[in-house]
Design a protein around this motif. Structure first.
Motif, PDB file in Angstrom:
ATOM      1  N   LEU A  20      -8.957  11.356  -0.125  1.00  0.00           N
ATOM      2  CA  LEU A  20      -9.655  10.233  -0.745  1.00  0.00           C
ATOM      3  C   LEU A  20      -8.987   8.909  -0.358  1.00  0.00           C
ATOM      4  O   LEU A  20      -9.663   7.916  -0.053  1.00  0.00           O
ATOM      5  CB  LEU A  20      -9.666  10.396  -2.262  1.00  0.00           C
ATOM      6  CG  LEU A  20     -10.460   9.372  -3.075  1.00  0.00           C
ATOM      7  CD1 LEU A  20     -11.947   9.434  -2.706  1.00  0.00           C
ATOM      8  CD2 LEU A  20     -10.276   9.615  -4.562  1.00  0.00           C
ATOM      9  N   PHE A  21      -7.680   8.900  -0.355  1.00  0.00           N
ATOM     10  CA  PHE A  21      -6.934   7.694  -0.001  1.00  0.00           C
ATOM     11  C   PHE A  21      -7.179   7.314   1.461  1.00  0.00           C
ATOM     12  O   PHE A  21      -7.389   6.147   1.794  1.00  0.00           O
ATOM     13  CB  PHE A  21      -5.427   7.926  -0.233  1.00  0.00           C
ATOM     14  CG  PHE A  21      -4.648   6.659  -0.435  1.00  0.00           C
ATOM     15  CD1 PHE A  21      -4.419   6.151  -1.698  1.00  0.00           C
ATOM     16  CD2 PHE A  21      -4.127   5.972   0.644  1.00  0.00           C
ATOM     17  CE1 PHE A  21      -3.686   4.986  -1.895  1.00  0.00           C
ATOM     18  CE2 PHE A  21      -3.383   4.814   0.476  1.00  0.00           C
ATOM     19  CZ  PHE A  21      -3.172   4.301  -0.801  1.00  0.00           C
ATOM     20  N   LYS A  52      -9.779   8.020   3.209  1.00  0.00           N
ATOM     21  CA  LYS A  52     -11.147   7.507   3.306  1.00  0.00           C
ATOM     22  C   LYS A  52     -11.193   6.025   2.955  1.00  0.00           C
ATOM     23  O   LYS A  52     -11.897   5.230   3.609  1.00  0.00           O
ATOM     24  CB  LYS A  52     -12.058   8.310   2.388  1.00  0.00           C
ATOM     25  CG  LYS A  52     -13.541   7.928   2.484  1.00  0.00           C
ATOM     26  CD  LYS A  52     -14.401   8.819   1.601  1.00  0.00           C
ATOM     27  CE  LYS A  52     -15.866   8.440   1.711  1.00  0.00           C
ATOM     28  NZ  LYS A  52     -16.717   9.289   0.836  1.00  0.00           N
ATOM     29  N   GLY A  53     -10.429   5.657   1.924  1.00  0.00           N
ATOM     30  CA  GLY A  53     -10.375   4.247   1.531  1.00  0.00           C
ATOM     31  C   GLY A  53      -9.703   3.379   2.589  1.00  0.00           C
ATOM     32  O   GLY A  53     -10.126   2.242   2.819  1.00  0.00           O
ATOM     33  N   THR A  98       0.827  -1.206   0.000  1.00  0.00           N
ATOM     34  CA  THR A  98       0.000   0.000   0.000  1.00  0.00           C
ATOM     35  C   THR A  98       0.863   1.257   0.000  1.00  0.00           C
ATOM     36  O   THR A  98       0.539   2.243  -0.671  1.00  0.00           O
ATOM     37  CB  THR A  98      -0.949   0.015   1.210  1.00  0.00           C
ATOM     38  OG1 THR A  98      -1.706  -1.190   1.233  1.00  0.00           O
ATOM     39  CG2 THR A  98      -1.909   1.192   1.148  1.00  0.00           C
ATOM     40  N   ASN A 143     -12.144   2.384   5.462  1.00  0.00           N
ATOM     41  CA  ASN A 143     -13.280   1.498   5.167  1.00  0.00           C
ATOM     42  C   ASN A 143     -12.830   0.052   5.149  1.00  0.00           C
ATOM     43  O   ASN A 143     -11.810  -0.289   4.551  1.00  0.00           O
ATOM     44  CB  ASN A 143     -13.905   1.863   3.807  1.00  0.00           C
ATOM     45  CG  ASN A 143     -14.596   3.198   3.839  1.00  0.00           C
ATOM     46  OD1 ASN A 143     -15.093   3.624   4.882  1.00  0.00           O
ATOM     47  ND2 ASN A 143     -14.622   3.900   2.715  1.00  0.00           N
TER      48      ASN A 143
END
Length: 207
Positions: free
Chosen positions: A199-200, A202-203, A157, A206
């Motif tokens: 955005l990253f 947020k991913g 990642t 989740n």
């Protein structure tokens, strides 16, 4: 003059050469810079310059390694006091962009297609990438430990995250002849970097 003094003076001279070369390479690039020009900047003969560095590639490599160390030291110091993983990642990205704007040779080297560079440059790039990745991994692992981030493979990642950050920078300055980022370009890149990082994150949060 004793040997230790001679060694100290040689180290000082090498640093002076690297700093002068850093400025010229940063402004004109390695392709458009000659050893003669660097020698003239320093008021040295070419022979004296070649005594310290056998060729332009070895000098450029020394400049890039200097900037790499400055980058890692500064960015580590800047995020050291931040505890919250999300803010750590945001601060890293903003600091990274700011330092890349200042360290022109490091930015240039990472943006160039380096397939024609000597193996030493590729090794230099890879070592630096690993150091950056370790910083990102530490942030991710901190988020995992605190139950904020859900990541199966922090190493993979982190590599993906860095590749995507590089891609953002390329979209702004890929067609430029010089690597100097104008204020409007920097503002656009900063806006895109923040949006991408949010955005990253947020991913990562989740399941």
């Amino acid at each position: 003059m004793n040997i230790s003094t001679q060694g100290s003076e040689k180290i000082d001279k090498v640093q002076i050469i690297i700093e002068a070369s850093q400025k010229r390479f940063g402004l004109f690039g390695v392709e458009k810079t000659s050893m003669r020009e660097i020698a003239d900047d320093l008021k040295l003969s070419k022979a004296s310059l070649y005594y310290y560095f056998p060729d332009k590639e070895s000098l450029y490599k020394a400049v890039v390694e200097k900037e790499q160390k400055e980058f890692i030291d500064k960015i580590t110091e800047r995020i050291l006091s931040i505890v919250e993983p999300e803010q750590l990642l945001r601060e890293y990205c903003i600091s990274r962009l700011s330092y890349f704007r200042t360290l022109l040779n490091l930015s240039r080297l990472r943006l160039e297609a380096y397939s024609d560079l000597k193996p030493g440059f590729k090794e230099t790039i890879q070592i630096f990438k690993e150091k950056e990745k370790e910083i990102i991994k530490k942030i991710f692992n901190k988020g995992i430990a605190s139950g904020i981030f859900y990541i199966n493979d922090a190493d993979q990642t982190a590599s993906l995250f860095l590749d995507l950050l590089k891609g953002l920078r390329v979209t702004v300055i890929n067609e430029k002849e010089t690597m100097v980022i104008e204020q409007n370009e920097y503002d656009l890149l900063l806006e895109k970097t923040i949006a991408f990082t949010n955005l990253f994150i947020k991913g990562l949060k989740n399941r």
